[in-house]
Design a protein around this motif. Structure first.
Motif, PDB file in Angstrom:
ATOM      1  N   GLU A  66      57.304 -26.045 -16.012  1.00  6.85           N
ATOM      2  CA  GLU A  66      57.860 -27.174 -16.765  1.00  6.85           C
ATOM      3  C   GLU A  66      57.729 -26.941 -18.265  1.00  6.85           C
ATOM      4  O   GLU A  66      58.659 -27.210 -19.026  1.00  6.85           O
ATOM      5  CB  GLU A  66      57.152 -28.471 -16.358  1.00  6.85           C
ATOM      6  N   GLN A  92      53.442 -25.020 -11.472  1.00  3.82           N
ATOM      7  CA  GLN A  92      54.500 -26.004 -11.720  1.00  3.82           C
ATOM      8  C   GLN A  92      54.446 -26.486 -13.169  1.00  3.82           C
ATOM      9  O   GLN A  92      55.473 -26.583 -13.839  1.00  3.82           O
ATOM     10  CB  GLN A  92      54.353 -27.194 -10.767  1.00  3.82           C
ATOM     11  N   GLN A 142      49.193 -24.028  -7.402  1.00  2.00           N
ATOM     12  CA  GLN A 142      50.560 -24.539  -7.354  1.00  2.00           C
ATOM     13  C   GLN A 142      50.807 -25.535  -8.487  1.00  2.00           C
ATOM     14  O   GLN A 142      51.854 -25.489  -9.137  1.00  2.00           O
ATOM     15  CB  GLN A 142      50.837 -25.218  -6.011  1.00  2.00           C
TER      16      GLN A 142
END
Length: 139
Positions: free
Chosen positions: A81, A77, A73
């Motif tokens: 980004e 993420q 995760q």
């Protein structure tokens, strides 16, 4: 009487033998029961140890899986980004490039107009200002 004494003694020996056999059998039963109890206890301890080890392994596997899930995760993420930042940077570059191309095209169009005398005096002042009027002459 000898036979009566012999019979008596034989009966007595027989009774003593039966008593000893009974005591020996009782000792064997007690020892067998004790061995059975020790075997049961050892088996129960082994079962408990196996169960405990399996539970620990299951716990470790769950912890490892959770850590892997969390890492995945976090990586996802971070990747998202980075992709968003790259998209914004690319958008900015494309916008700058677009502006430069528009300016270059407008400058080329103005130069062609000026060369062929299509641009009016107002247009020149608007585009080039006073400094350019001194440099360019119509004509």
């Amino acid at each position: 009487m000898a036979s009566h004494d012999q019979s008596y003694r034989a009966g007595e020996v027989k009774g003593q033998t039966e008593e000893r056999t009974s005591q020996t059998m009782e000792n064997v039963r007690d020892k067998a029961q004790a061995a059975k109890d020790r075997t049961y206890e050892a088996a129960q301890q082994a079962k408990d140890k196996t169960s405990e080890t399996a539970q620990q392994a299951k716990q470790r596997a769950a912890e490892t899986a959770e850590a892997g899930k969390q890492k995945t995760q976090e990586t996802g993420q971070a990747t998202g980004e980075k992709a968003e930042a790259a998209k914004e940077k690319t958008g900015g570059i494309l916008k700058q490039t677009e502006e430069k191309v528009k300016d270059a095209a407008q400058s080329a169009a103005d130069a062609v107009k000026h060369t062929f005398g299509f641009g009016g005096a107002g247009e020149e002042e608007e585009r080039y200002g006073d400094r350019d009027r001194n440099t360019y002459t119509k004509g």
